[in-house]
Design a protein around this motif. Structure first.
Motif, short mmCIF file in Angstrom:
data_model
loop_
_atom_site.label_atom_id
_atom_site.label_comp_id
_atom_site.label_asym_id
_atom_site.label_seq_id
_atom_site.Cartn_x
_atom_site.Cartn_y
_atom_site.Cartn_z
N SER A 159 116.96 -4.92 -47.72
CA SER A 159 116.97 -5.21 -49.15
C SER A 159 118.36 -5.55 -49.67
N ASN A 161 120.47 -3.55 -50.71
CA ASN A 161 120.55 -2.80 -51.97
C ASN A 161 120.72 -1.33 -51.62
N VAL A 166 115.96 2.81 -53.04
CA VAL A 166 115.82 2.26 -51.70
C VAL A 166 116.17 3.30 -50.64
#
Length: 222
Positions: A159, A161, A166
């Motif tokens: 991701s 992120n 997450v």
């Protein structure tokens, strides 16, 4: 500030044990399943051994009352060794087979001691499994932890992120596996130590009876 609060709120949603299990991949699910089985198995063994040892102690006390009741040894031999099923009776029966002749005490001690050893080995059944669970469960949980953290890093990389929403699920799965490992190991350690001490106490009584039987054979063989 508001966005951080929203991320935290999203991260903590669905973090029940059931949600953690369902969200985990098949490897972590397998680890959790193994640990749950090990925990249930250790409790089943412990409960069975507690009732078994309680019964052995009760039967041992009854045997000793009968044996030292002052009845003739011939009557006791017939009464206590007929259909012998508990350890004291079996040890008595083994000693009686070597009662007559020279050096009766030595032969009785050897035969009764060997039977006592066999009976104690039978009584120890299940303790090895508890010891294995106590030593292996933390490492099984650690494997699940490492795998869960690897999943968390893969999610971050995929991701690109690093926000809490997450990272948190993978870390939570990893910590859940660790917790299950400890949940299986800690009771198993406690059960093993308590049952081993209880069994050692019973074994001391059985060994004492072997010595008493040997002394009686030397003094009053029939």
């Amino acid at each position: 500030m508001e966005s951080s609060v929203v991320e935290v709120a999203q991260a903590v949603e669905g973090f029940s044990f059931y949600d953690l299990f369902m969200r985990a991949d098949w490897v972590v699910k397998g680890v959790m399943g193994i640990l749950a089985f090990m925990s249930i198995w250790s409790w089943a063994i412990a409960i069975d051994k507690v009732f078994h040892l309680r019964g052995l102690h009760a039967k041992g006390r009854h045997f000793e009352r009968e044996f030292w009741s002052g009845q003739p040894l011939e009557d006791l031999a017939d009464k206590l060794t007929r259909n012998a099923k508990e350890p004291f009776s079996k040890v008595f029966a083994a000693g009686l087979r070597e009662w007559e002749g020279e050096n009766a005490g030595g032969r009785v001690s050897k035969a009764a001691g060997a039977e006592a050893g066999r009976q104690m080995t039978n009584c120890e059944g299940g303790l090895g499994i508890l010891a294995t669970i106590a030593s292996a469960a933390p490492f099984v949980g650690l494997f699940g932890t490492v795998w869960g953290i690897m999943n968390a890093f893969r999610a971050i990389a995929a991701s690109q992120n690093t926000n809490l929403a997450v990272v948190a699920p993978g870390i939570a799965e990893a910590l859940f596996a660790t917790a299950l490992g400890l949940l299986a190991a800690i009771p198993a350690v406690i059960f093993f130590n308590a049952l081993s001490a209880n069994l050692a106490k019973y074994g001391s009584k059985l060994d004492g009876f072997v010595d008493e039987l040997s002394a009686l054979a030397d003094r009053d063989a029939f």
